[in-house]
Design an enzyme around this catalytic site. Structure first.
Site, PDB file in Angstrom:
ATOM      1  N   GLU A 121      70.600 -68.340  94.326  1.00 48.83           N
ATOM      2  CA  GLU A 121      69.530 -68.218  93.330  1.00 48.83           C
ATOM      3  C   GLU A 121      68.849 -69.567  93.163  1.00 48.83           C
ATOM      4  OE1 GLU A 121      70.947 -66.416  89.726  1.00 48.83           O
ATOM      5  OE2 GLU A 121      71.092 -64.452  90.662  1.00 48.83           O
TER       6      GLU A 121
ATOM      7  N   HIS B 104      63.895 -65.562  77.495  1.00 49.91           N
ATOM      8  CA  HIS B 104      65.067 -65.033  78.189  1.00 49.91           C
ATOM      9  C   HIS B 104      66.387 -65.575  77.674  1.00 49.91           C
ATOM     10  CE1 HIS B 104      67.163 -63.181  81.487  1.00 49.91           C
ATOM     11  NE2 HIS B 104      67.582 -64.327  81.960  1.00 49.91           N
TER      12      HIS B 104
ATOM     13  N   HIS C  17      61.969 -66.694  81.346  1.00 50.56           N
ATOM     14  CA  HIS C  17      62.203 -66.253  82.719  1.00 50.56           C
ATOM     15  C   HIS C  17      60.847 -66.031  83.362  1.00 50.56           C
ATOM     16  CE1 HIS C  17      63.695 -64.244  86.225  1.00 50.56           C
ATOM     17  NE2 HIS C  17      64.936 -64.527  85.863  1.00 50.56           N
TER      18      HIS C  17
ATOM     19  N   ARG D  10      68.712 -74.025  81.583  1.00 49.56           N
ATOM     20  CA  ARG D  10      69.945 -73.471  82.154  1.00 49.56           C
ATOM     21  C   ARG D  10      69.773 -73.151  83.642  1.00 49.56           C
ATOM     22  NH1 ARG D  10      71.767 -67.649  82.584  1.00 49.56           N
ATOM     23  NH2 ARG D  10      69.564 -67.264  82.218  1.00 49.56           N
TER      24      ARG D  10
ATOM     25  N   ARG E  78      63.567 -72.630  86.704  1.00 50.56           N
ATOM     26  CA  ARG E  78      62.832 -71.575  86.005  1.00 50.56           C
ATOM     27  C   ARG E  78      61.631 -72.080  85.214  1.00 50.56           C
ATOM     28  NH1 ARG E  78      67.648 -67.586  83.905  1.00 50.56           N
ATOM     29  NH2 ARG E  78      67.983 -66.762  85.998  1.00 50.56           N
TER      30      ARG E  78
HETATM   31  C1  LIG Z   1      67.985 -58.991  81.325  1.00 49.99           C
HETATM   32  C2  LIG Z   1      68.955 -60.128  81.379  1.00 49.99           C
HETATM   33  C3  LIG Z   1      69.478 -60.541  82.603  1.00 49.99           C
HETATM   34  C4  LIG Z   1      70.372 -61.603  82.667  1.00 49.99           C
HETATM   35  N1  LIG Z   1      70.931 -61.935  83.875  1.00 49.99           N
HETATM   36  C5  LIG Z   1      71.890 -62.888  83.913  1.00 49.99           C
HETATM   37  C6  LIG Z   1      72.597 -63.163  85.121  1.00 49.99           C
HETATM   38  O1  LIG Z   1      72.356 -62.544  86.152  1.00 49.99           O
HETATM   39  N2  LIG Z   1      73.557 -64.134  85.086  1.00 49.99           N
HETATM   40  C7  LIG Z   1      73.870 -64.837  83.964  1.00 49.99           C
HETATM   41  O2  LIG Z   1      74.751 -65.695  83.997  1.00 49.99           O
HETATM   42  N3  LIG Z   1      73.224 -64.570  82.803  1.00 49.99           N
HETATM   43  C8  LIG Z   1      72.269 -63.621  82.749  1.00 49.99           C
HETATM   44  N4  LIG Z   1      71.641 -63.355  81.568  1.00 49.99           N
HETATM   45  C9  LIG Z   1      72.064 -64.083  80.354  1.00 49.99           C
HETATM   46  C10 LIG Z   1      73.422 -63.586  79.904  1.00 49.99           C
HETATM   47  O3  LIG Z   1      73.488 -62.190  80.071  1.00 49.99           O
HETATM   48  C11 LIG Z   1      73.706 -63.925  78.457  1.00 49.99           C
HETATM   49  O4  LIG Z   1      73.391 -65.243  78.173  1.00 49.99           O
HETATM   50  C12 LIG Z   1      75.177 -63.720  78.131  1.00 49.99           C
HETATM   51  O5  LIG Z   1      75.589 -62.456  78.574  1.00 49.99           O
HETATM   52  C13 LIG Z   1      75.404 -63.864  76.641  1.00 49.99           C
HETATM   53  O6  LIG Z   1      76.693 -63.421  76.336  1.00 49.99           O
HETATM   54  P1  LIG Z   1      77.214 -63.526  74.848  1.00 49.99           P
HETATM   55  O7  LIG Z   1      78.591 -62.959  74.846  1.00 49.99           O
HETATM   56  O8  LIG Z   1      77.034 -64.893  74.336  1.00 49.99           O
HETATM   57  O9  LIG Z   1      76.210 -62.600  73.995  1.00 49.99           O
HETATM   58  P2  LIG Z   1      75.740 -61.109  74.224  1.00 49.99           P
HETATM   59  O10 LIG Z   1      76.183 -60.552  75.504  1.00 49.99           O
HETATM   60  O11 LIG Z   1      74.297 -61.047  73.932  1.00 49.99           O
HETATM   61  O12 LIG Z   1      76.506 -60.321  73.073  1.00 49.99           O
HETATM   62  C14 LIG Z   1      76.127 -60.454  71.732  1.00 49.99           C
HETATM   63  C15 LIG Z   1      76.888 -59.452  70.884  1.00 49.99           C
HETATM   64  O13 LIG Z   1      76.710 -59.789  69.507  1.00 49.99           O
HETATM   65  C16 LIG Z   1      76.426 -58.615  68.774  1.00 49.99           C
HETATM   66  N5  LIG Z   1      75.717 -59.019  67.564  1.00 49.99           N
HETATM   67  C17 LIG Z   1      74.555 -59.707  67.449  1.00 49.99           C
HETATM   68  N6  LIG Z   1      74.280 -59.918  66.139  1.00 49.99           N
HETATM   69  C18 LIG Z   1      75.292 -59.362  65.427  1.00 49.99           C
HETATM   70  C19 LIG Z   1      75.579 -59.234  64.041  1.00 49.99           C
HETATM   71  N7  LIG Z   1      74.784 -59.730  63.092  1.00 49.99           N
HETATM   72  N8  LIG Z   1      76.691 -58.582  63.678  1.00 49.99           N
HETATM   73  C20 LIG Z   1      77.522 -58.036  64.614  1.00 49.99           C
HETATM   74  N9  LIG Z   1      77.310 -58.141  65.936  1.00 49.99           N
HETATM   75  C21 LIG Z   1      76.204 -58.789  66.334  1.00 49.99           C
HETATM   76  C22 LIG Z   1      75.643 -57.761  69.727  1.00 49.99           C
HETATM   77  O14 LIG Z   1      75.673 -56.434  69.287  1.00 49.99           O
HETATM   78  C23 LIG Z   1      76.426 -58.009  71.014  1.00 49.99           C
HETATM   79  O15 LIG Z   1      77.581 -57.201  71.018  1.00 49.99           O
HETATM   80  C24 LIG Z   1      70.740 -62.284  81.481  1.00 49.99           C
HETATM   81  C25 LIG Z   1      70.220 -61.880  80.257  1.00 49.99           C
HETATM   82  C26 LIG Z   1      69.340 -60.811  80.196  1.00 49.99           C
HETATM   83  C27 LIG Z   1      68.795 -60.391  78.867  1.00 49.99           C
END
Ligand SMILES: Cc1cc2nc3c(=O)[nH]c(=O)nc-3n(C[C@H](O)[C@H](O)[C@H](O)COP(=O)(O)OP(=O)(O)OC[C@H]3O[C@@H](n4cnc5c(N)ncnc54)[C@H](O)[C@@H]3O)c2cc1C
Length: 533
Positions: free
Chosen positions: A117, A345, A237, A380, A283
């Site tokens: 990538e 993003h 993005h 990032r 990016r």
């Molecule tokens: C379309 C897309 C494609 C991506 N592709 C990639 C990739 O290929 N590789 C990569 O490394 N990263 C990628 N990313 C980024 C990556 O997915 C995220 O940065 C990462 O998954 C974040 O993980 P997290 O556990 O911090 O939060 P998240 O996975 O966003 O989880 C957040 C959680 O918190 C909960 N939540 C939020 N607010 C509250 C609240 N007030 N009360 C209770 N629960 C709450 C939500 O319901 C969810 O369960 C991508 C992101 C997107 C949007």
């Protein structure tokens, strides 16, 4: 939702960071994982391209560190990046042992397939089901967490407030709308609270993030007194689908990794004017290039396209999810030019933490996209965030366990609250999101950012006038989160008088290492800049 009024560990969020932490914590105490919508609805679920990891030894690890630092534009906090690249392989091997099915070459068991990538110096991206990596990681972590007798889940429930007593976070208020329509607030006490609530893409009108990404955990931590850091750095993005009336569906970096070209409205490739790395530049560089090519002389927007017509692999097989989505809108990756434009993003900033996820408030921890360790600096590196969630989710859990958090469970009463005019709140939020796109988007300057701060004041007054005395509902809580996160982005952006990584200012177009090779720290509405050593 469970009726538990106390738990050992309260985890806000069930993405990669929250689930990884919960699995670690559950061997030592009761864990309640709260998620705002269905289990699995998270940024993690939508991650397409993959997870970056250096599996082939020391040289690969050193290169992964270098790539991470180069993408971060002089601001990566090296100790955090070292932790990421050094512990990443262990965390990914653990995932494999837990049954995560990454794509492999044919044969038994088959070699793990590695994709390349943007801004990675070699192929090191593991992927699953072609372009559904996040969903597979989420699935396998959920299977494990669900099997654990000490992990409870509360879905369709949102943490709407953190309770601070004597300078320490001791509980969270959980909001739930019951099927009867009753709005219920329940206070849950805990030894420690982990913010793993993900990013805040919904701050912007154009985003790849799902509806749950409203920055709640960041806003709640800030209100509880925790410092935020690097909030001006929002990654846009470059290639989200640009079709009228269709959500900004992400067209993964991996497409350019497989050789996709970018073309302007005249059909010309243009990246050579912006970077010697062409389509595989970082990016922020690609996103600004697309924004510029997409702006006509008369201010009208012009189309910019992703072109894979020359790529000689079976694209429907390599990118099944993306191909299906495009197909449902009459586009074919193999034969058509695909219209793209940038979208918000990933938030590099977040709740400031140390390398163990400790925030600046006792009892409160953060990990994943909601946190800021400084690991991404100003930008990032692609596919580093799933890895970040695994590595720092596990670390935050270990810190919570090791900190010997005292605990006095107290039974609390549930309380009913009213709901009101949700549509009126939504209307203000729509204005806020459009304002943020225009004032704190890809190209910023003092007057835009200043006016944005003033607008936030105006929106806050309108929201609080709608809130009344005892109203509580998701729309209201989220509006407050979006406003607070927006203010932090604008104020931090105003303070940084330079352009670096994802933060580009027309009035300060150069990087200024003397003045600003520093992290922004936002607290109580003000920003200061610090060197992290
Ligand atoms: C379309 C897309 C494609 C991506 N592709 C990639 C990739 O290929 N590789 C990569 O490394 N990263 C990628 N990313 C980024 C990556 O997915 C995220 O940065 C990462 O998954 C974040 O993980 P997290 O556990 O911090 O939060 P998240 O996975 O966003 O989880 C957040 C959680 O918190 C909960 N939540 C939020 N607010 C509250 C609240 N007030 N009360 C209770 N629960 C709450 C939500 O319901 C969810 O369960 C991508 C992101 C997107 C949007």
């Amino acid at each position: 939702m469970s009726q538990a009024k106390s738990t050992d560990y309260l985890v806000v969020g069930a993405g990669v960071a929250g689930l990884r932490a919960a699995i670690e914590l559950a061997d030592h105490g009761e864990v309640l994982v709260v998620t705002k919508e269905a289990l699995g609805e998270s940024n993690t679920h939508y991650a397409q391209g993959g997870i970056a990891v250096a599996l082939s030894g020391k040289e690969d690890i050193a290169l992964h560190l270098k790539d991470t630092e180069d993408a971060g534009d002089g601001l990566v906090y090296r100790p955090a990046a070292e932790v990421l690249v050094n512990e990443g392989p262990l965390r990914v091997e653990e995932l494999l042992a837990w049954g995560t099915r990454f794509d492999r070459s044919p044969g038994e068991p088959g070699e793990l397939l590695l994709a390349r990538e943007a801004a990675h110096s070699l192929p090191r991206i593991l992927h699953a089901n072609g372009d559904a990596t996040g969903a597979e990681i989420s699935r396998s972590l959920l299977v494990l967490a669900r099997q654990h007798p000490r992990v409870q889940f509360a879905d369709w429930t949102m943490v709407s407030n953190l309770v601070v007593e004597d300078g320490r976070v001791v509980a969270g208020d959980l909001f739930e709308r019951e099927s009867t329509g009753r709005n219920l607030l329940t206070r849950v006490r805990a030894r420690g609270v982990l913010i793993a609530s993900g990013g805040a893409g919904q701050v912007y009108s154009d985003t790849t993030n799902p509806a749950v990404a409203t920055g709640d955990g960041i806003a709640l931590a800030c209100k509880a007194g925790a410092e935020l850091a690097d909030m001006e750095f929002y990654q846009f993005h470059p290639t989200a689908l640009s079709l009228p009336g269709v959500p900004r569906f992400l067209l993964s970096e991996a497409l350019r990794g497989e050789g996709a070209y970018l073309r302007n409205s005249r059909g010309e490739r243009f990246m050579e004017q912006y970077s010697s790395q062409l389509e595989l530049a970082p990016r922020d560089v690609v996103a600004r290039a697309i924004a510029r090519e997409g702006m006509g002389e008369d201010g009208r927007s012009l189309p910019v396209y992703l072109d894979m017509r020359h790529v000689g692999i079976d694209l429907a097989k390599r990118f099944p999810g993306i191909s299906r989505f495009l197909g449902s809108h009459g586009l074919n990756l193999q034969h058509d030019l695909i219209p793209v434009r940038p979208a918000a993003h990933y938030l590099m900033g977040g709740v400031r933490t140390d390398l163990g996820g400790r925030t600046t408030v006792s009892g409160l921890y953060a990990a994943g996209e909601a946190a800021c360790t400084g690991v991404h600096g100003a930008n990032r590196l692609a596919s580093n965030s799933l890895l970040e969630g695994l590595v720092f989710g596990a670390r935050a859990a270990r810190a919570m366990l090791g900190d010997g958090l005292a605990f006095e469970p107290v039974d609390e009463m549930e309380r009913e609250v009213d709901s009101g005019d949700e549509q009126a709140i939504e209307d203000v939020v729509t204005e806020l999101r459009q304002m943020m796109w225009g004032h704190a988007g890809l190209l910023r300057d003092t007057s835009l950012l200043d006016a944005g701060v003033a607008k936030c004041g105006e929106y806050t007054e309108r929201i609080e006038a709608l809130a009344g005395d005892d109203r509580g509902e998701r729309a209201l809580f989220e509006a407050r989160s979006l406003l607070n996160v927006s203010r932090a982005i604008l104020v931090s952006g105003l303070g940084r008088l330079e352009s670096r990584g994802a933060h580009f200012r027309n009035d300060y177009p150069k990087r200024d290492d003397v003045g600003f090779r520093k992290h922004s720290v936002y607290s109580q509405g003000r920003v200061r800049f610090e060197v992290w050593e």
